[in-house]
Enzyme design. Structure first.
Site, PDB file in Angstrom:
ATOM      1  N   THR A  50      49.059  33.699  51.106  1.00  0.00           N
ATOM      2  CA  THR A  50      48.777  33.579  49.938  1.00  0.00           C
ATOM      3  C   THR A  50      49.573  34.330  49.003  1.00  0.00           C
ATOM      4  O   THR A  50      50.639  34.792  49.683  1.00  0.00           O
ATOM      5  CB  THR A  50      47.236  34.148  49.637  1.00  0.00           C
ATOM      6  OG1 THR A  50      47.399  35.724  49.801  1.00  0.00           O
ATOM      7  CG2 THR A  50      46.322  33.597  50.771  1.00  0.00           C
ATOM      8  N   CYS A  51      49.382  34.529  47.789  1.00  0.00           N
ATOM      9  CA  CYS A  51      50.416  35.198  47.095  1.00  0.00           C
ATOM     10  C   CYS A  51      50.506  36.804  47.543  1.00  0.00           C
ATOM     11  O   CYS A  51      51.626  37.609  47.084  1.00  0.00           O
ATOM     12  CB  CYS A  51      50.273  35.188  45.394  1.00  0.00           C
ATOM     13  SG  CYS A  51      48.581  35.815  44.913  1.00  0.00           S
ATOM     14  N   ASN A  52      49.361  37.293  47.909  1.00  0.00           N
ATOM     15  CA  ASN A  52      49.122  38.817  48.348  1.00  0.00           C
ATOM     16  C   ASN A  52      49.602  38.997  49.767  1.00  0.00           C
ATOM     17  O   ASN A  52      49.576  40.150  50.040  1.00  0.00           O
ATOM     18  CB  ASN A  52      47.967  39.276  47.897  1.00  0.00           C
ATOM     19  CG  ASN A  52      47.798  39.312  46.309  1.00  0.00           C
ATOM     20  OD1 ASN A  52      48.778  39.628  45.707  1.00  0.00           O
ATOM     21  ND2 ASN A  52      46.656  39.160  45.828  1.00  0.00           N
ATOM     22  N   HIS A 100      39.987  43.550  60.960  1.00  0.00           N
ATOM     23  CA  HIS A 100      40.930  43.047  59.898  1.00  0.00           C
ATOM     24  C   HIS A 100      40.420  41.836  59.502  1.00  0.00           C
ATOM     25  O   HIS A 100      40.439  41.490  57.841  1.00  0.00           O
ATOM     26  CB  HIS A 100      42.309  43.140  60.242  1.00  0.00           C
ATOM     27  CG  HIS A 100      43.305  42.911  59.322  1.00  0.00           C
ATOM     28  ND1 HIS A 100      43.761  43.639  58.404  1.00  0.00           N
ATOM     29  CD2 HIS A 100      44.130  41.455  59.020  1.00  0.00           C
ATOM     30  CE1 HIS A 100      44.496  43.202  57.521  1.00  0.00           C
ATOM     31  NE2 HIS A 100      44.829  41.780  57.805  1.00  0.00           N
ATOM     32  N   SER A 110      41.539  42.854  49.741  1.00  0.00           N
ATOM     33  CA  SER A 110      42.147  42.236  48.671  1.00  0.00           C
ATOM     34  C   SER A 110      42.607  43.129  47.622  1.00  0.00           C
ATOM     35  O   SER A 110      42.246  44.203  47.517  1.00  0.00           O
ATOM     36  CB  SER A 110      41.195  41.223  48.096  1.00  0.00           C
ATOM     37  OG  SER A 110      40.772  40.183  48.805  1.00  0.00           O
ATOM     38  N   GLU A 115      36.875  40.041  44.999  1.00  0.00           N
ATOM     39  CA  GLU A 115      37.449  38.719  44.388  1.00  0.00           C
ATOM     40  C   GLU A 115      36.948  37.577  45.323  1.00  0.00           C
ATOM     41  O   GLU A 115      37.330  37.629  46.480  1.00  0.00           O
ATOM     42  CB  GLU A 115      39.020  38.819  43.967  1.00  0.00           C
ATOM     43  CG  GLU A 115      39.908  38.985  45.411  1.00  0.00           C
ATOM     44  CD  GLU A 115      40.219  37.791  45.757  1.00  0.00           C
ATOM     45  OE1 GLU A 115      39.958  36.542  45.447  1.00  0.00           O
ATOM     46  OE2 GLU A 115      40.897  37.715  46.991  1.00  0.00           O
ATOM     47  N   GLN A 117      38.095  34.288  45.546  1.00  0.00           N
ATOM     48  CA  GLN A 117      39.155  33.164  46.091  1.00  0.00           C
ATOM     49  C   GLN A 117      39.610  33.363  47.282  1.00  0.00           C
ATOM     50  O   GLN A 117      39.489  32.396  48.153  1.00  0.00           O
ATOM     51  CB  GLN A 117      40.198  33.493  45.231  1.00  0.00           C
ATOM     52  CG  GLN A 117      40.067  33.051  43.838  1.00  0.00           C
ATOM     53  CD  GLN A 117      39.599  33.910  42.811  1.00  0.00           C
ATOM     54  OE1 GLN A 117      39.607  35.038  43.262  1.00  0.00           O
ATOM     55  NE2 GLN A 117      39.200  33.501  41.589  1.00  0.00           N
ATOM     56  N   GLN A 121      40.418  30.745  50.767  1.00  0.00           N
ATOM     57  CA  GLN A 121      41.756  30.443  51.219  1.00  0.00           C
ATOM     58  C   GLN A 121      41.755  30.478  52.904  1.00  0.00           C
ATOM     59  O   GLN A 121      42.236  30.013  53.477  1.00  0.00           O
ATOM     60  CB  GLN A 121      42.561  31.461  50.636  1.00  0.00           C
ATOM     61  CG  GLN A 121      42.923  31.365  49.044  1.00  0.00           C
ATOM     62  CD  GLN A 121      43.482  32.387  48.387  1.00  0.00           C
ATOM     63  OE1 GLN A 121      43.356  33.394  48.809  1.00  0.00           O
ATOM     64  NE2 GLN A 121      44.379  32.461  47.316  1.00  0.00           N
ATOM     65  N   ALA A 191      50.919  33.705  21.257  1.00  0.00           N
ATOM     66  CA  ALA A 191      50.841  32.519  22.300  1.00  0.00           C
ATOM     67  C   ALA A 191      51.589  32.940  23.596  1.00  0.00           C
ATOM     68  O   ALA A 191      52.181  32.197  24.437  1.00  0.00           O
ATOM     69  CB  ALA A 191      51.562  31.524  21.800  1.00  0.00           C
TER      70      ALA A 191
END
Length: 438
Positions: A50-52, A100, A110, A115, A117, A121, A191
């Site tokens: 993931t991104c993290n 873990h 996280s 969170e 999500q 995942q 914006a």
């Protein structure tokens, strides 16, 4: 004994530059999973990217060898020297690895605790490994248990209840003021990135229409097209203010762009219909006195951040409850996991004792042919009871021992002392299949 291991890095151990270099795109996962499974030390594996975080979960015989092979794999696959990322890795085995996995699936590891999500995942990663058959009996059992733990954490704690980002807090406050947002219009003043993020949150909450105004009209038009909204020229902002129910201001202006006298006039045109202002600019874009006008609700970035910080504290309190759930489940899983090695030894030992008992009974019965069937059954029951009593204490100790080193020692000792070198290879397989059905 087969070991469960985790090799990985995350937002706490590695900067985003390193995580990006080692991440697996969704289209690469199939190839990577199969390559890892071909490594000599690896029996099963699942990749979570993931991104993290980037993590590899595996079952192995020799953890040290496996860790070296996995580091080399990451280096070669991503063309990144080991020295560039080795210091960022964590290497976990046994109970630490199990804990873990449970914490990751439950969002306790996280960046934003609670969170939702991450569970999805993890499920996607597990599903892909299952489809490719790179996960086997042990990892399947581990991850199914992890999803059970995540469900317990969600239902038995309030860890995901309160929003913790400024944008999500803004949505929550708007919902408290207006209730359902489905027929509400939102005006974004500015914006940039913050406006775009807030827009996504409000769209998810169901707002009917998004109006966007910006000093550079082209940028407002571009963002409006992305969200199927309406771009408003900056000089016509009052027209948009009359239409809007929610106004979010996020610009880099150094002066107020929405003023008290302006909103007094706007509220007359609105016939005092309530309006909710969110000023997340620094410095502020909306004159503070605007909040003194009737039916006008004004919150600035500090108000929202304070609410978010309080919600984070609440989540941290709930996280302590969640950690207790995780620890309970780790103990249960470890007990089951160690039984995989204990059970075949117990079955083989009982089988050996029973074979000796039956052979000796045959000899005894051949020497005493006058024994009746009732007497034979009585002697059989007696010898069976003797065997059970002899085995009771050692087997109880073996099954009840939670220390991994002691379990391995006792298993080796029993196999050696009773010469159980011919353990039936199907015993463990049968037990695994039985557990898989549970």
């Amino acid at each position: 004994m087969t070991e469960i291991i985790v090799l990985g890095l995350n937002h706490r151990t590695a900067p985003i530059e390193i995580r990006e270099r080692l991440s697996f795109h969704e289209t690469e996962l199939e190839k990577a999973l199969l390559q890892i499974n071909s490594l000599p030390s690896i029996k099963e594996n699942i990749i979570l990217s993931t991104c993290n975080r980037v993590e590899i979960y595996a079952t192995v015989q020799k953890p040290d060898n496996a860790f070296e092979e996995l580091k080399e794999f990451l280096s070669q696959y991503h063309k990144v020297p080991i020295k560039d990322f080795e210091k960022n890795l964590y290497l976990l085995t046994g109970e630490e690895a199990i804990k873990h996995v449970f914490r990751v699936a439950s969002s306790l590891d996280s960046m934003v605790v609670g969170e939702p999500q991450i569970t999805g995942q993890v499920k996607s990663s597990y599903s892909m490994a299952n489809d490719l058959k790179t996960s086997g009996f042990i990892l399947q059992r581990l991850f199914n248990r992890a999803f059970h733990v995540a469900k317990r954490v969600r239902t038995e704690t309030k860890i995901s209840l309160n929003p913790v980002s400024v944008s999500s807090v803004a949505v929550e406050l708007a919902q408290k003021i207006f209730g359902n947002l489905e027929k509400k219009n939102i005006l974004l003043v500015g914006a940039g990135e913050m406006s775009e993020l807030a827009a996504r949150h409000f769209i998810h909450a169901g707002v009917e229409k998004i109006l966007i105004t910006n000093r550079t009209y082209e940028r407002a038009l571009s963002l409006a097209q992305e969200f199927k909204g309406e771009a408003i020229p900056f000089e016509e902002m009052n027209r948009a203010l009359v239409k809007a129910d929610i106004v979010l201001s996020a610009t880099d202006s150094q002066n107020y762009i929405i003023r008290y006298d302006q909103i007094v006039r706007v509220m007359k045109e609105r016939k005092q219909r309530p309006i909710f202002f969110i000023d997340i600019s620094d410095p502020r874009n909306i004159e503070p006195r605007v909040g003194e006008i009737g039916n006008v609700y004004l919150y600035n970035i500090d108000d929202l951040q304070n609410i978010a910080d309080e919600n984070i504290k609440d989540r941290q309190n709930e996280a302590q409850k969640a950690e207790k759930i995780v620890q309970e489940e780790v103990i249960k899983f470890v007990k089951w996991y160690r039984s995989l090695e204990v059970t075949p030894t117990i079955i083989a030992l009982r089988k050996k004792f029973d074979e000796i008992r039956k052979k000796e009974l045959e000899k005894a019965f051949s020497l005493h042919p006058d024994l009746s069937e009732k007497e034979k059954r009585s002697i059989e029951a007696m010898t069976s009871a003797i065997i059970n009593k002899i085995l009771h204490d050692p087997l109880t100790r073996l099954k009840g021992n939670n220390d991994e080193i002691s379990v391995d020692f006792y298993i080796d000792a029993i196999r050696s002392l009773f010469h159980l070198t011919d353990l039936d290879s199907n015993v463990k397989k049968d037990e695994e299949e039985k557990d898989a059905r549970v």
